[in-house]
Design an enzyme around this catalytic site. Structure first.
Site, PDB file in Angstrom:
ATOM      1  N   ASP A  40       0.861  -1.182   0.000  1.00 21.23           N
ATOM      2  CA  ASP A  40       0.000   0.000   0.000  1.00 21.23           C
ATOM      3  C   ASP A  40       0.898   1.234   0.000  1.00 21.23           C
ATOM      4  O   ASP A  40       1.610   1.500   0.979  1.00 21.23           O
ATOM      5  CB  ASP A  40      -0.911  -0.008   1.224  1.00 21.23           C
ATOM      6  CG  ASP A  40      -1.974   1.079   1.170  1.00 21.23           C
ATOM      7  OD1 ASP A  40      -2.554   1.288   0.084  1.00 21.23           O
ATOM      8  OD2 ASP A  40      -2.232   1.717   2.214  1.00 21.23           O
ATOM      9  N   GLU A  65       5.163   5.195   3.578  1.00 19.13           N
ATOM     10  CA  GLU A  65       4.658   6.533   3.882  1.00 19.13           C
ATOM     11  C   GLU A  65       5.841   7.492   4.013  1.00 19.13           C
ATOM     12  O   GLU A  65       6.859   7.143   4.612  1.00 19.13           O
ATOM     13  CB  GLU A  65       3.834   6.501   5.179  1.00 19.13           C
ATOM     14  CG  GLU A  65       3.383   7.836   5.705  1.00 19.13           C
ATOM     15  CD  GLU A  65       2.551   8.627   4.714  1.00 19.13           C
ATOM     16  OE1 GLU A  65       2.854   9.822   4.540  1.00 19.13           O
ATOM     17  OE2 GLU A  65       1.615   8.049   4.116  1.00 19.13           O
ATOM     18  N   ASN A  92      10.441   7.615   0.567  1.00 20.28           N
ATOM     19  CA  ASN A  92       9.878   8.160  -0.666  1.00 20.28           C
ATOM     20  C   ASN A  92       9.858   6.990  -1.650  1.00 20.28           C
ATOM     21  O   ASN A  92      10.911   6.553  -2.123  1.00 20.28           O
ATOM     22  CB  ASN A  92      10.736   9.303  -1.177  1.00 20.28           C
ATOM     23  CG  ASN A  92      10.220   9.897  -2.477  1.00 20.28           C
ATOM     24  OD1 ASN A  92       9.410   9.296  -3.184  1.00 20.28           O
ATOM     25  ND2 ASN A  92      10.708  11.086  -2.817  1.00 20.28           N
ATOM     26  N   ASP A 118      -1.701  12.442  -2.330  1.00 18.85           N
ATOM     27  CA  ASP A 118      -1.679  13.902  -2.285  1.00 18.85           C
ATOM     28  C   ASP A 118      -1.847  14.434  -3.703  1.00 18.85           C
ATOM     29  O   ASP A 118      -1.057  14.099  -4.593  1.00 18.85           O
ATOM     30  CB  ASP A 118      -0.346  14.373  -1.700  1.00 18.85           C
ATOM     31  CG  ASP A 118      -0.363  15.844  -1.309  1.00 18.85           C
ATOM     32  OD1 ASP A 118      -1.109  16.605  -1.952  1.00 18.85           O
ATOM     33  OD2 ASP A 118       0.370  16.226  -0.390  1.00 18.85           O
ATOM     34  N   LYS A 122      -1.560  22.223  -8.146  1.00 23.75           N
ATOM     35  CA  LYS A 122      -0.947  23.099  -9.142  1.00 23.75           C
ATOM     36  C   LYS A 122      -0.160  22.285 -10.166  1.00 23.75           C
ATOM     37  O   LYS A 122       0.600  21.376  -9.806  1.00 23.75           O
ATOM     38  CB  LYS A 122      -0.033  24.114  -8.460  1.00 23.75           C
ATOM     39  CG  LYS A 122      -0.768  25.068  -7.525  1.00 23.75           C
ATOM     40  CD  LYS A 122       0.187  26.031  -6.852  1.00 23.75           C
ATOM     41  CE  LYS A 122      -0.567  26.974  -5.910  1.00 23.75           C
ATOM     42  NZ  LYS A 122       0.337  27.899  -5.204  1.00 23.75           N
ATOM     43  N   ASP A 154     -10.393  10.913  -4.624  1.00 26.53           N
ATOM     44  CA  ASP A 154     -11.588  11.755  -4.646  1.00 26.53           C
ATOM     45  C   ASP A 154     -11.372  12.996  -5.505  1.00 26.53           C
ATOM     46  O   ASP A 154     -12.211  13.896  -5.526  1.00 26.53           O
ATOM     47  CB  ASP A 154     -11.997  12.154  -3.223  1.00 26.53           C
ATOM     48  CG  ASP A 154     -10.870  12.822  -2.450  1.00 26.53           C
ATOM     49  OD1 ASP A 154      -9.713  12.762  -2.905  1.00 26.53           O
ATOM     50  OD2 ASP A 154     -11.145  13.400  -1.382  1.00 26.53           O
TER      51      ASP A 154
END
Length: 207
Positions: A40, A65, A92, A118, A122, A154
């Site tokens: 994940d 994470e 990362n 995330d 922009k 979403d």
């Protein structure tokens, strides 16, 4: 353990996040190291995997994470639950995917989930988004044949961008999907549904 407050956004292009992680000794992490692996990417506080690992003891789960305090918190909860098929690692993933997978038994990677990453709204920040063509290529190299990649967000343009990256890789075939194929929703998924907002989902299989 007190719930940790952390920054919502971490710039993955910062120098401090460019170094590949040194993987742990997996034989000290998983009780059965050769079990199928569910990765994940961007697991946040790890609640999805904590529940999944409890439901599926015959599968190993690994959450990555980039916000280190969340990893520390998640591993603390794992230890409290006594789970020997789950680990969380601070990294990362765009710099650490290959070192991690090279250190694991060959052919164990069977599921990859990337859920509500995330969005970095922009356009000039597009390189900060987790799904880049290089990551897709690395997943294609290590994912088992017939292995599955599940994407959800979403934010529609983020979902479309992730989908396009996988569509552009000849190793992946998009599969029909009506609902979440996993029995555990993420925190963000629950919050989005409670606000009666849409969740965009796509499933790919390595062919």
């Amino acid at each position: 353990m007190t719930r940790v407050r952390v920054r919502q956004h971490v710039n993955p292009l910062s120098d401090q996040y460019r170094n590949p992680v040194t993987p742990p000794d997996w034989s000290q992490i998983y009780s059965e190291i050769t079990q199928p692996l569910h990765l994940d990417i961007g697991c946040a506080r790890g609640k999805f995997l904590l529940k999944m690992a409890t439901l599926y003891p015959d599968i190993n789960f690994l959450g990555t994470e980039i916000r280190e305090p969340l990893v520390t918190e998640a591993n603390h909860h794992r230890d409290n639950l006594g789970l020997s098929n789950l680990h969380f690692i601070f990294c990362n993933i765009n710099h650490s995917f290959e070192p991690i997978l090279q250190s694991l038994p060959q052919g164990v990677l069977q599921w990859v989930t990337i859920q509500f990453p995330d969005p970095w709204f922009k356009q000039r920040h597009s390189k900060r988004r987790v799904v880049q063509c290089e990551l897709v290529e690395a997943i294609a190299r290590y994912l088992k044949n017939e292995g599955v990649v599940f994407l959800q967000s979403d934010v529609e343009f983020v979902q479309n961008e992730m989908v396009k990256h996988f569509q552009n890789n000849s190793h992946f075939t998009q599969e029909p999907l009506e609902t979440n194929p996993f029995p555990v929703p993420t925190e963000r998924e629950i919050a989005t549904h409670n606000k009666k907002q849409p969740v965009y989902r796509t499933l790919f299989k390595k062919s």
